[in-house]
Write a protein that holds these residues in place. Structure first.
Motif, PDB file in Angstrom:
ATOM      1  N   ARG A 194      24.644  64.478  60.856  1.00 35.38           N
ATOM      2  CA  ARG A 194      25.959  64.073  61.305  1.00 35.38           C
ATOM      3  C   ARG A 194      26.587  63.063  60.333  1.00 35.38           C
ATOM      4  NH1 ARG A 194      29.127  64.250  65.841  1.00 35.38           N
ATOM      5  NH2 ARG A 194      30.820  62.813  65.408  1.00 35.38           N
ATOM      6  N   LYS A 195      25.694  62.136  59.953  1.00 30.76           N
ATOM      7  CA  LYS A 195      26.190  61.111  59.039  1.00 30.76           C
ATOM      8  C   LYS A 195      26.706  61.751  57.742  1.00 30.76           C
ATOM      9  CE  LYS A 195      23.821  57.611  57.244  1.00 30.76           C
ATOM     10  NZ  LYS A 195      22.624  56.754  57.206  1.00 30.76           N
ATOM     11  N   SER A 197      27.628  64.804  57.294  1.00 34.01           N
ATOM     12  CA  SER A 197      28.827  65.590  57.527  1.00 34.01           C
ATOM     13  C   SER A 197      30.046  64.700  57.598  1.00 34.01           C
ATOM     14  CB  SER A 197      28.713  66.363  58.839  1.00 34.01           C
ATOM     15  OG  SER A 197      27.612  67.203  58.779  1.00 34.01           O
ATOM     16  N   GLU A 198      29.830  63.569  58.276  1.00 36.10           N
ATOM     17  CA  GLU A 198      30.948  62.642  58.378  1.00 36.10           C
ATOM     18  C   GLU A 198      31.364  62.163  56.987  1.00 36.10           C
ATOM     19  OE1 GLU A 198      30.499  60.728  62.804  1.00 36.10           O
ATOM     20  OE2 GLU A 198      29.651  59.687  61.092  1.00 36.10           O
ATOM     21  N   SER A 201      33.127  64.773  55.359  1.00 35.15           N
ATOM     22  CA  SER A 201      34.445  64.892  55.964  1.00 35.15           C
ATOM     23  C   SER A 201      35.383  63.822  55.420  1.00 35.15           C
ATOM     24  CB  SER A 201      34.300  64.762  57.470  1.00 35.15           C
ATOM     25  OG  SER A 201      35.560  64.841  58.077  1.00 35.15           O
ATOM     26  N   GLN A 202      34.805  62.642  55.290  1.00 32.28           N
ATOM     27  CA  GLN A 202      35.605  61.518  54.800  1.00 32.28           C
ATOM     28  C   GLN A 202      36.089  61.796  53.364  1.00 32.28           C
ATOM     29  OE1 GLN A 202      33.366  57.979  55.110  1.00 32.28           O
ATOM     30  NE2 GLN A 202      34.783  57.120  56.594  1.00 32.28           N
ATOM     31  N   SER A 245      32.729  71.402  56.415  1.00 35.83           N
ATOM     32  CA  SER A 245      32.140  70.180  56.943  1.00 35.83           C
ATOM     33  C   SER A 245      32.541  69.970  58.400  1.00 35.83           C
ATOM     34  CB  SER A 245      32.524  68.982  56.096  1.00 35.83           C
ATOM     35  OG  SER A 245      33.892  68.823  56.093  1.00 35.83           O
ATOM     36  N   GLU A 246      33.720  70.432  58.771  1.00 34.78           N
ATOM     37  CA  GLU A 246      34.123  70.350  60.176  1.00 34.78           C
ATOM     38  C   GLU A 246      33.179  71.162  61.043  1.00 34.78           C
ATOM     39  OE1 GLU A 246      38.168  71.529  60.629  1.00 34.78           O
ATOM     40  OE2 GLU A 246      38.889  69.518  60.079  1.00 34.78           O
ATOM     41  N   ILE A 249      29.954  69.458  61.501  1.00 33.28           N
ATOM     42  CA  ILE A 249      29.984  68.406  62.508  1.00 33.28           C
ATOM     43  C   ILE A 249      29.919  69.025  63.912  1.00 33.28           C
ATOM     44  CG2 ILE A 249      31.419  66.610  63.527  1.00 33.28           C
ATOM     45  CD1 ILE A 249      32.409  66.040  60.704  1.00 33.28           C
ATOM     46  N   ASP A 253      27.062  68.383  66.586  1.00 31.34           N
ATOM     47  CA  ASP A 253      27.367  67.882  67.943  1.00 31.34           C
ATOM     48  C   ASP A 253      26.700  68.753  68.997  1.00 31.34           C
ATOM     49  OD1 ASP A 253      28.718  65.709  67.268  1.00 31.34           O
ATOM     50  OD2 ASP A 253      30.742  66.571  67.480  1.00 31.34           O
TER      51      ASP A 253
END
Lengths: 330, 260, 249
Positions: A194-195, A197-198, A201-202, A245-246, A249, A253
C-alpha cells in the motif's frame, strides 16, 4: 587582339556568377548566425549545458531567434551562456522568461529554449540575464518512480507466493488463519504494498500535475515536452502509470479488508463455505495485481525508451553494470 | 648492393624533383608581381580553364549529388533520419567531396592539358622562339596559367558544389517529397562559415597545385614527342597525389583553426 | 652602326665550351661573322651546332668562352638589354616553331608586342605584319592557323616572323630540314633574296650540302666541338682530309 568580346563576356559572367554564389552562401550562413542583423546579447546560467556549443540555435517558443555566442564556465557548478538574439525580440521576450536546454530532434544538436513565463514583467534589454530551468528535476522524479515500481514488483511476487500457498493450502484455510507468522507476514506485505502504491500514486500525481499544465502551456516541463513533440505520448504513459497504481491501491485495499475479516474470525463456517470463492478471489486479485504491475513495468519501459530520458536510464544501467562487475570481482 | 643503390638513387631523384618544383614555384612568385603583366593571355587562360571546364564540372557535380544522395538515403532511412539528408549531403559536398572531385577532374582536364601544351611547345622550340622574340615565356606561359588555375578552380568548385546540391535536392524532392525551399533551408541551417571558408581557401591551393605541376612538367619536358606524353601523364599523376596531400594538410590546419 | 669598320665582326665566338655531363659538345669553338656575309656552319647531327646557336642568343648558358654580338658580351647583359639586343637578331627555328594556338597574324604580331618602340605606333602593327608576309609571298594566309599550312608555308611564315623586326643578323637553324628538295630550294632562294634586300649578315647551320653550296660565302666545319676547318665551299670540297671529305660525299 587575342581575346574576342564574347569570350570576355562569358568569362566575366562566369566570374561574377561564381563569386555571387559564394557571397550568397556566405550571406545565408551569416544571416542564420545573425551576423548581419542588429543583435542584443542576453545571458542565462546553467549548472549543466549538456554539450551546448557556440553557434547552437536559440529558440523562443520553438522559433529560431538567434544563436549561442559563448559558453563560459564561471565556477565549478555554474556556466554562463551568452546568447545573441535579434534586436526585434526586445519587444517580445519578457524579463521573467526562462531558458532551458533541450535537444533538437532524435539525434540533433543541443538548443536553448526560451519560454515565456506567467505573470507580468518588463521586456528584456541587451545584457540582461534571464532565469534558467534545469531538466534534472524531471530526472529525479523518474528515479523515484522507478524505485517505487521495483518495490511494487517485489511485493507482488511476495503476495503471489502467499496466495499460491493459500491456493495449495492443502485445502485447509485453518492453517492460514492459525498461522500467525504467515498472517502477520501477509499483513506486513500488504502494508508495504500500500505504501509503495501510495508512493507511486504520489509521484504519478505530481507528474500528472505537470502534464496537466501542458494544456495551459505555461509550465516549463510543458514546453519541454511539447518542444520535443512527444508530450502526448508521455502524457498517455503517465496516465497508464496512474491507472495501474490506482488499481494496485484498490487491490491492496481489498486484500486488506479480507485479511482483517479473516483475522477477526468472522464466522469460521462462513469462510469454510466460502473457502474456494475466497481463494479464487484472492487468486484473481493477485492476478490483477500482477497484470497491473506488468503494465506498470511496461510503462516504465516505455518511459525508458522515451529519448528524453533515455540517456538517464542508460547511465543508470551502466552504473548497475559497473556495480555488478565490482561485485563479481569481489 | 645494387638494390640499395637503386633505392638511394630513387630517393635522390625524388628530393631533386621536389627541390626543382620548389624553385619553379619560387620563380613563379618572383615573376607574378613584376611587370610586364600578360593580362590578355591570363584572361584567355581564365576563359579556357574556367568556362571551358564548367560543363564537365557541372555534369560531374550534378551526377555526384544525385548518386551520393541516392546511395546515402537507405542508410539514413534505416535510422529514421532521412530528414538529415540535406545537412549531411551539403556538409560532405561543401567540405570535402565537391572540392576534391572537382580538383581531380580539373587535374585531368586542365593539368594534363597544360602539361601536353607546354611540353609540345618546348619540344617544337616554341618556348625558345618566344624567348628570342623578347617575351619572357615563363611569364607568358607559366605565370598566366598558374594564376588562372589558382583563381578559376575555386570558382569551378563553387559551381560544382552548387550544382551537386541541386542534383541532391532533385533526388530528395522526387523521393522524399522535400521541397527545394526546405532542402536549401536545411542546407544553410547545417552549413557554417567553418565549412565554406576552409574549403574555399583549400581550393586556391588545389588550383595552384594543378597549375604548378602541369606547367613544371610541361615546361621542363625534354625528350621529344615521347616526353610530351610523359609530361602530360606525370602532370595528372603527381597533381592528383599532391591534391590529396594538400587536402590532408588543409583538414589538419582547419581543424586547428576552427576546432571542428 | 652603318659606319662600322668592315673588319670588325658583328658576331664573334671565342673559345666556347659547353658540356653536358661527360659529353663535351663544344670544346673551344671559335667563329666570326662579318657584316653582310653568309656563313654556313656544317656538322653531323649531334655535333653541337644547335647548342652553339642557342648559346649565341642566350637560350643556353655556355660553360666557358665569350660571345660578343656587335661588341657586347651577351653573358654580361641583363634581361632587358638582352631582349633589346635580340630584336636585332632573327632566329629561324628548325621546326619553324610557329605558335600552334595562334593564327599567322598573331604569330607575326608576337615579336612586335614587346617592341612597340621599333615600329613606332601600335597601329602600325598590321602594316608591318602584311609587309613581312608579302616578303615571303604569303599574304593570303594571314588568318590561317599553323596546322592549316603546309611544311613549306610554315617555314616561310617562320621566316617572316624572324624578319619582322628587320634584324641585322639572321640565324638559321637547319632551314631546309624536313622539306622536299623543291621547297627547300624555294626557301634558299628566299633567304638569298632577303639577304640582298636587307643586307643582313647570316649564320646558317645545316648538314645539307646543296644548301651550303648555294648560299655560303664562307664555311666552317664543326667536328668534335671545335672549328675543324674553315674556307669557301670550293676550298673545302677540294680538301684531301678524309674528315672533311666525309661531309661532301
Amino acid at each position: 587582339m587575342r581575346n574576342s568580346a564574347p569570350e570576355k563576356f562569358k568569362l566575366g559572367l562566369f566570374v561574377v556568377l561564381g563569386t555571387a554564389l559564394l557571397v550568397a552562401a556566405l550571406y545565408f550562413i551569416g544571416n542564420r548566425q545573425n551576423l548581419f542583423t542588429k543583435n542584443i546579447t542576453i545571458y542565462t546560467h546553467f549548472r549543466n549545458v549538456n554539450g551546448l556549443q557556440t553557434g547552437n540555435n536559440v529558440r523562443y517558443s520553438g522559433i529560431n531567434i538567434g544563436t549561442v555566442a559563448k559558453t563560459v564556465l564561471l565556477s565549478d557548478t555554474l556556466i554562463r551562456v551568452e546568447m545573441r538574439v535579434g534586436e526585434k525580440l526586445k519587444n517580445v521576450i519578457k524579463k521573467n522568461a526562462v531558458a532551458t536546454i533541450g535537444s533538437d530532434g532524435l539525434v540533433g544538436s543541443m538548443i536553448v529554449n526560451i519560454i515565456p513565463a506567467q505573470g507580468t514583467a518588463g521586456f528584456i534589454s541587451s545584457h540582461d540575464t534571464i532565469q534558467s530551468y534545469s531538466k534534472i528535476g524531471v530526472n529525479d522524479m523518474l528515479t523515484t518512480l522507478n524505485v517505487t515500481n521495483e518495490n511494487a514488483a517485489l511485493l507482488t511476487s511476495d503476495l503471489l507466493k502467499i496466495t499460491s500457498n493459500i491456493n495449495e493450502g492443502k485445502g485447509t484455510l485453518g492453517m492460514l488463519i492459525t498461522d500467525t507468522v504467515l498472517a502477520s507476514q501477509f499483513k506486513q506485505t500488504l502494508f508495504e504494498l500500500r505504501k509503495t502504491s501510495e508512493g507511486a500514486s504520489q509521484a504519478m500525481s505530481s507528474l500528472n500535475e505537470m502534464i496537466a499544465s501542458v494544456n495551459f502551456s505555461e509550465s516549463l516541463a510543458g514546453v519541454l515536452l511539447s518542444d520535443t513533440a512527444s508530450g502526448v505520448k508521455m502524457k498517455s504513459i503517465v496516465a497508464n502509470l496512474e491507472k495501474s497504481s490506482e488499481k494496485m491501491i484498490q487491490v491492496t485495499d481489498h486484500l486488506n479488508h479480507l485479511l482483517s475479516e479473516i483475522e477477526e474470525g468472522k464466522g469460521t463456517l462462513h469462510y469454510l463455505t466460502q473457502d474456494t470463492t475466497l481463494v479464487q478471489n484472492i487468486d484473481s486479485t493477485m492476478q490483477n495485481i500482477k497484470s497491473g504491475t506488468a503494465r506498470f513495468n511496461e510503462n516504465m519501459e516505455a518511459l525508458k525508451h522515451n529519448f528524453l530520458l533515455r540517456g538517464y536510464f542508460k547511465k543508470l544501467e551502466k552504473e548497475q553494470r559497473k556495480a555488478l562487475k565490482k561485485a563479481d570481482q569481489n | 648492393m645494387n638494390a640499395t643503390f637503386k633505392i638511394s638513387s630513387k630517393v635522390n631523384l625524388f628530393f631533386t624533383e621536389v627541390g626543382d618544383v620548389t624553385f619553379f614555384a619560387i620563380r613563379f612568385f618572383k615573376q607574378v608581381f613584376t611587370r610586364p603583366f600578360e593580362t590578355k593571355e591570363f584572361l584567355r587562360q581564365c576563359y579556357l580553364m574556367g568556362n571551358r571546364s564548367l560543363l564537365l564540372v557541372g555534369v560531374t557535380g550534378f551526377i555526384l549529388g544525385l548518386v551520393f544522395t541516392l546511395q546515402s538515403r537507405p542508410t539514413l532511412m534505416e535510422f529514421g533520419a532521412q530528414s538529415w539528408m540535406p545537412s549531411m549531403i551539403s556538409i560532405s559536398i561543401v567540405r570535402e567531396i565537391g572540392p576534391v572531385i572537382t580538383a581531380l577532374i580539373c587535374a585531368g582536364r586542365i593539368g594534363s592539358g597544360i602539361g601536353a601544351e607546354l611540353g609540345s611547345m618546348r619540344v617544337t622550340e616554341q618556348i625558345d622562339a618566344m624567348e628570342v622574340s623578347g617575351t619572357n615565356p615563363f611569364k607568358y606561359l607559366v605565370v598566366t596559367r598558374i594564376l588562372a588555375t589558382t583563381l578559376m578552380l575555386p570558382l569551378l568548385i563553387i559551381f560544382g558544389d552548387a550544382i551537386a546540391l541541386v542534383g541532391s535536392a532533385i533526388v530528395e524532392n522526387l523521393k522524399g517529397a522535400v521541397s527545394f525551399q526546405l532542402y536549401f533551408n536545411q542546407v544553410f541551417e547545417a552549413l557554417a562559415f567553418s565549412d565554406i571558408i576552409p574549403a574555399t581557401v583549400k581550393s586556391f591551393f588545389f588550383g595552384f597545385a594543378i597549375g604548378l605541376i602541369g606547367c613544371y612538367k610541361g615546361y621542363n619536358c625534354n625528350k621529344g614527342t615521347v616526353g610530351v606524353g610523359e609530361a602530360s601523364n606525370a602532370a595528372v599523376v603527381y597533381t592528383s597525389m599532391l591534391l590529396f596531400v594538400i587536402d590532408f594538410i588543409a583538414v589538419f590546419v582547419s581543424d586547428i583553426f576552427f576546432e571542428i | 652602326m652603318k659606319t662600322m669598320i668592315k673588319e670588325e665582326p658583328v658576331l664573334e665566338l671565342k673559345n666556347l665550351y659547353k658540356h653536358f655531363g661527360n659529353n663535351k659538345v663544344l670544346n673551344g669553338f671559335n667563329l666570326q661573322l662579318y657584316k653582310g656575309e653568309n656563313l654556313v656552319v656544317m656538322g653531323k647531327s649531334g655535333s653541337g651546332k644547335s647548342v652553339m646557336i642557342k648559346c649565341l642568343v642566350g637560350l643556353m648558358q655556355a660553360d666557358g668562352g665569350s660571345i660578343r654580338i656587335k661588341g657586347q658580351d651577351i653573358t654580361s647583359l641583363g634581361q632587358r638589354e638582352l631582349d633589346l639586343l635580340r630584336t636585332e637578331i632573327g632566329f629561324l627555328f628548325q621546326g619553324s616553331a610557329l605558335y600552334d594556338s595562334m593564327t599567322v597574324r598573331e604569330n607575326l604580331y608576337f615579336p612586335l608586342r614587346r617592341h612597340a618602340h621599333i615600329m613606332g605606333r601600335e597601329e602600325e602593327a598590321e602594316k608591318w605584319i602584311r609587309e613581312a608576309l608579302a616578303n615571303v609571298g604569303l599574304e593570303h594566309a594571314i588568318d590561317l592557323m599553323p596546322d592549316e599550312l603546309s611544311g613549306g608555308m610554315k617555314r616561310r611564315v617562320a621566316l617572316a616572323r624572324a624578319l619582322i623586326l628587320k634584324p641585322k643578323i639572321m640565324l638559321y637553324d637547319e632551314p631546309t630540314t624536313g622539306l622536299d628538295p623543291i621547297t627547300a630550294k624555294e626557301i634558299i632562294q628566299l633567304m638569298r633574296a632577303i639577304q640582298k634586300t636587307y643586307g643582313t649578315s647570316s649564320l646558317i647551320i645545316t648538314h645539307d650540302v646543296d644548301c651550303a653550296r648555294v648560299i655560303s660565302n664562307r664555311m666552317i666545319l664543326l667536328v668534335d666541338g671545335v672549328n675543324y676547318a674553315e674556307g669557301t665551299f670550293q676550298e673545302l670540297t677540294q680538301s684531301s682530309d678524309p674528315k672533311i671529305k666525309a661531309f661532301f660525299k
